[in-house]
Design an enzyme around this catalytic site. Sequence first.
Site, PDB file in Angstrom:
ATOM      1  N   SER A 142      24.257  28.038  15.859  1.00  0.00           N
ATOM      2  CA  SER A 142      23.477  29.256  15.643  1.00  0.00           C
ATOM      3  C   SER A 142      24.165  30.408  16.367  1.00  0.00           C
ATOM      4  CB  SER A 142      22.061  29.086  16.201  1.00  0.00           C
ATOM      5  OG  SER A 142      21.358  30.311  16.240  1.00  0.00           O
ATOM      6  N   TYR A 155      16.160  27.028  23.332  1.00  0.00           N
ATOM      7  CA  TYR A 155      16.842  27.001  22.037  1.00  0.00           C
ATOM      8  C   TYR A 155      18.320  27.330  22.200  1.00  0.00           C
ATOM      9  CZ  TYR A 155      17.808  27.887  17.109  1.00  0.00           C
ATOM     10  OH  TYR A 155      18.341  27.846  15.841  1.00  0.00           O
ATOM     11  N   LYS A 159      21.867  25.149  21.305  1.00  0.00           N
ATOM     12  CA  LYS A 159      22.901  25.612  20.381  1.00  0.00           C
ATOM     13  C   LYS A 159      24.230  25.869  21.087  1.00  0.00           C
ATOM     14  CE  LYS A 159      20.350  25.168  16.808  1.00  0.00           C
ATOM     15  NZ  LYS A 159      20.658  24.081  15.839  1.00  0.00           N
TER      16      LYS A 159
END
Length: 270
Positions: A142, A155, A159
Amino acid sequence: MADDTRRSIFITGGASGIGRAVARHFGDRGWFVGIADVNVHGMEDTLGLIGGGFKYMHELDVRDRDAWDVALESFSTAAGGRIDAMVNNAGIGTGGPLAELEKEEIDRCLDINLRGVLYGAQAVYPHLQKTAPGSALVNIASAAGMTGGSGMSVYSATKFGVRGITESLDAEWAEEGITVADICPSFIETPLLEGTGNRRSNESVRSRVVAAGLEITPVEEVAKAVWDAVHGTDLHYLVGKTARQLNFAKRWMPGKVRRQNRERTTLLGK
């Protein structure tokens, strides 16, 4: 049963979004497509969009290491005894200030987004060895793996980790001719945009993206990038204008990126 010359690809998170788009892209080009997810109904819908009989689905929780072996062996058998590529796509979003997150939220995101990628890579390795050189592992990372922002600590950690895994395995598997790459999308047109990214908020991610004036990239662009990664030699593939701009800024204007991150709240947070 497929013949033993048709190339095959196994895709996690295949019930919707990026996984579905990748499955359709490869299926349209004659590959035997296998998808995995915990959402059986969604997988059935995905397979219904792929013509012909060269398709397969398997219910899989990527957090279960033993289940990975069963899923990949079953798919290999269905595909004529070969797996040429795998896409580690299954993932979830989570957002909000770290101090407000429950342990269960943190653990679930880490387990699916990071541990699931490691388990998948480990499990598919012997299958990719058999079809090397030319086999491939593609991990979905991402733009959040390129810089951290307020409210995105968990998060972003996953990633960033996916990108690190990709770089490590690129070095580890190079001698065997196994391609390893990751895809770094920005905001993509998927069902995840309809979520809030934060259990304390009722505002969708989509509304925040639109309000910020950022583009939403068609999911098909990610599918094309996966195709390029399977057939190419690059390590990181950027998808979407935001991802490309961020990559440029991180390289040439890191101080500006840091200031902007400190001045604004995250799209997925407060």
